[in-house]
Design an enzyme around this catalytic site. Structure first.
Site, PDB file in Angstrom:
ATOM      1  N   GLU A  29      13.616   0.854  14.079  1.00  0.00           N
ATOM      2  CA  GLU A  29      13.551   1.781  13.218  1.00  0.00           C
ATOM      3  C   GLU A  29      13.320   3.932  13.894  1.00  0.00           C
ATOM      4  O   GLU A  29      14.035   4.373  13.979  1.00  0.00           O
ATOM      5  CB  GLU A  29      12.100   1.949  12.488  1.00  0.00           C
ATOM      6  CG  GLU A  29      12.015   2.791  11.033  1.00  0.00           C
ATOM      7  CD  GLU A  29      10.629   3.109  10.144  1.00  0.00           C
ATOM      8  OE1 GLU A  29      10.603   3.703   9.529  1.00  0.00           O
ATOM      9  OE2 GLU A  29       9.722   2.444  11.249  1.00  0.00           O
ATOM     10  N   ASP A  42       0.656  -0.797  -0.307  1.00  0.00           N
ATOM     11  CA  ASP A  42      -0.231   0.385   0.108  1.00  0.00           C
ATOM     12  C   ASP A  42       0.809   1.589  -0.003  1.00  0.00           C
ATOM     13  O   ASP A  42       0.269   2.840   0.239  1.00  0.00           O
ATOM     14  CB  ASP A  42      -1.101  -0.206   1.043  1.00  0.00           C
ATOM     15  CG  ASP A  42       0.089  -0.411   2.000  1.00  0.00           C
ATOM     16  OD1 ASP A  42       0.567  -0.487   3.054  1.00  0.00           O
ATOM     17  OD2 ASP A  42      -1.506  -0.292   3.503  1.00  0.00           O
TER      18      ASP A  42
END
Length: 359
Positions: free
Chosen positions: A216, A19
């Site tokens: 992250e 997506d």
């Protein structure tokens, strides 16, 4: 892309969100067909709305999805089309095997609580979504010869979806789905959200492969949790692992695979903007096991070549290192052993290497 790509040989990509890789022209086409009004009508304008060109926060980046996801979600034709076009794009980038990840719940409009993207209830369940993506990938593979497999994402803020995700991984285990993932806000740990732990325990029991977004923007402790609690076999990003040297050394020793996304890490604010100070330089120096990946190319207005160019220009990556990291990606991919062996042989042949060549 000007001239020759930084690495003009077959590649393997392991960390890219389906997506986050939707063609904006497709969004405009589908919106028109479905009678959905968008604030803009031209591709360039939509690009301006949906892309991040300068370092932003992860929250700003995630906000970009709300400009187009409601157009694609809940539409059979659109879901299948984005999967098919994804394979075409990857084939053009020289990728021969890709693992694409997505949340089946985010593309559904039935059997999901709450319904995403302010959709009206419809007739596409998360199960249907996986089936449609599989169809698109299969047709794409036939047309473009690039093999695509799916990783299904649990979302950190939606622990009540996670058991359904692992059940879908089990159901489609022999049909296109190779692993489970956990994505989203890393500050939501598994102690506070036990739904994820339960789902990953079931994944271990059922031999479903596991990767987890960790380190992250979050600290090294999230990476430790991913490995020790969720039994992750790969780490999505993992830049901040370096803040805990003991953990980093342990994972190096275990040959843990890190899915690195350099362009993404700069634009989401995960790493500082100066590429010459990027954690990847340390991973490279230590001959770690990692791959190079786009993450969300639509939002970053990038291609896989952008990531290869960045590391070539700012981190002194050589052709040899590009070969090494793609061999490592193939070795760490979630394909069944026979298919993995075949993929490795394709790379060895394309790279002019004997199979015994070890890095």
């Amino acid at each position: 892309m000007n001239g020759k790509p930084a690495f003009d040989k077959p590649k393997v990509e392991l960390h890219v969100h389906l997506d986050g890789a939707i063609r904006l022209k497709t969004v405009l086409d589908v919106a028109k067909r479905r009678g959905i009004s968008l604030p803009v009508s031209m591709e360039e304008e939509l690009k301006e709305l949906c892309t991040v060109n300068e370092p932003a926060t992860l929250t700003e980046f995630l906000g970009k999805f709300s400009h187009f996801m409601h157009v694609i979600a809940g539409d059979r034709e659109a879901i299948k089309r984005i999967a098919y076009e994804f394979v075409e794009t990857k084939a053009k980038e020289g990728v021969i095997y890709v693992e694409a990840r997505y949340s089946p719940h985010f593309l559904a409009n039935k059997g999901v609580e709450p319904l995403p993207w302010d959709q009206k209830p419809g007739d596409i369940t998360p199960d249907d979504v996986v089936d449609l993506v599989n169809q698109g990938f299969k047709e794409g593979e036939q047309a473009f010869k690039t093999k695509a497999r799916s990783i299904l994402c649990c979302m950190r803020h939606m622990p009540n979806w996670s058991m359904e995700v692992v059940e879908l991984c089990k159901k489609f285990h022999k049909d296109g789905v190779v692993a489970i993932d956990l994505a989203g806000d890393e500050s939501m740990n598994c102690e506070s959200y036990p739904g994820h732990k339960k789902a990953f325990e079931e994944a271990v029991r059922s031999n479903v492969h596991r990767t987890v977004h960790a380190g992250e923007v979050g600290p090294a402790s999230v990476v430790r949790e991913a490995v020790e609690v969720l039994k992750a076999e790969r780490i999505g990003h993992g830049y901040h692992t370096l803040e805990d040297q003991n953990l980093y050394k342990q994972l190096l020793h275990q040959n843990m695979h890190f899915e690195m996304c350099p362009v993404s890490s700069r634009l989401t604010g995960a790493c500082e903007p100066d590429f010459t100070k990027h954690p990847l330089i340390t991973f490279k120096k230590d001959k770690a096991n990692y791959s190079l990946n786009t993450d969300d190319p639509t939002i970053f207005n990038s291609t896989l070549n952008s990531d290869y160019e960045v590391v070539q220009k700012y981190m002194d990556f050589t052709e040899e290192e590009f070969k090494r990291l793609n061999i490592n990606a193939a070795k760490s991919c979630f394909l069944p052993e026979k298919e993995k062996e075949k993929l490795l042989n394709q790379l060895y042949e394309a790279y002019g290497m004997r199979k015994s060549t070890s890095f």
